[in-house]
Design a protein around this motif. Structure first.
Motif, PDB file in Angstrom:
ATOM      1  N   GLU A 163       1.221  -0.884  -0.055  1.00  0.00           N
ATOM      2  CA  GLU A 163      -0.256   0.000  -0.356  1.00  0.00           C
ATOM      3  C   GLU A 163       0.891   1.405   0.103  1.00  0.00           C
ATOM      4  OE1 GLU A 163      -3.528  -0.060   2.582  1.00  0.00           O
ATOM      5  OE2 GLU A 163      -2.948  -1.787   3.268  1.00  0.00           O
ATOM      6  N   SER A 164       0.292   2.586  -0.018  1.00  0.00           N
ATOM      7  CA  SER A 164       1.475   4.169   0.061  1.00  0.00           C
ATOM      8  C   SER A 164      -0.110   5.185   0.226  1.00  0.00           C
ATOM      9  CB  SER A 164       1.848   3.753  -1.623  1.00  0.00           C
ATOM     10  OG  SER A 164       2.612   4.866  -1.878  1.00  0.00           O
ATOM     11  N   PRO A 165       0.570   5.433   0.954  1.00  0.00           N
ATOM     12  CA  PRO A 165       1.416   5.389   2.452  1.00  0.00           C
ATOM     13  C   PRO A 165       1.635   4.272   2.727  1.00  0.00           C
ATOM     14  CG  PRO A 165       0.124   6.975   2.302  1.00  0.00           C
ATOM     15  CD  PRO A 165      -0.310   6.582   1.200  1.00  0.00           C
ATOM     16  N   GLN A 166       2.297   3.537   3.216  1.00  0.00           N
ATOM     17  CA  GLN A 166       2.532   2.871   4.565  1.00  0.00           C
ATOM     18  C   GLN A 166       3.684   2.467   5.063  1.00  0.00           C
ATOM     19  OE1 GLN A 166       3.225  -1.250   2.426  1.00  0.00           O
ATOM     20  NE2 GLN A 166       1.214  -2.256   3.984  1.00  0.00           N
ATOM     21  N   VAL A 167       3.290   2.403   6.249  1.00  0.00           N
ATOM     22  CA  VAL A 167       5.158   2.466   7.169  1.00  0.00           C
ATOM     23  C   VAL A 167       4.607   1.062   8.098  1.00  0.00           C
ATOM     24  CG1 VAL A 167       3.747   3.704   9.121  1.00  0.00           C
ATOM     25  CG2 VAL A 167       6.006   4.069   9.340  1.00  0.00           C
TER      26      VAL A 167
END
Length: 105
Positions: free
Chosen positions: A76-80
């Motif tokens: 996924e984006s954004p993803q941390v």
């Protein structure tokens, strides 16, 4: 702590081997939601006691795909991603990426 931008699988593998714990943000340079998440991540990194890294999805698609494949986690984006001892122990995406949630992780 300063955020370091990484772009290759080799850089990532080296970080994974040399750091027992770190955070990585997968960031899209063209998405406003990702921009907001990046601001939260930057704020979090100011007081972080573990290394923080970012990869730009548009420039590092092979690395983003590699992480998703190796760790069996949907890209996924954004993803941390929070790594500890070579494993993802916590992850979050989109609007759920906040300074407070990062601190709690």
């Amino acid at each position: 702590m300063k955020i370091e931008v990484i772009s290759s699988i080799e850089e990532f593998e080296s970080i994974l081997e040399t750091n027992s714990e770190f955070f990585l943000l997968k960031h899209s340079l063209t998405c406003p939601i990702s921009g907001a998440a990046n601001m939260q991540y930057e704020h979090f990194s100011e007081d972080a006691t573990v290394p923080c890294y970012t990869l730009y999805v548009q420039e590092s698609r092979p690395l983003a795909n590699h992480i998703a494949e190796v760790f069996s986690i949907r890209h996924e984006s954004p993803q941390v991603l929070h790594f500890s001892n070579g494993k993802i122990v916590w992850h979050e995406s989109h609007g759920a990426i906040t300074t407070q949630r990062l601190k709690e992780a």
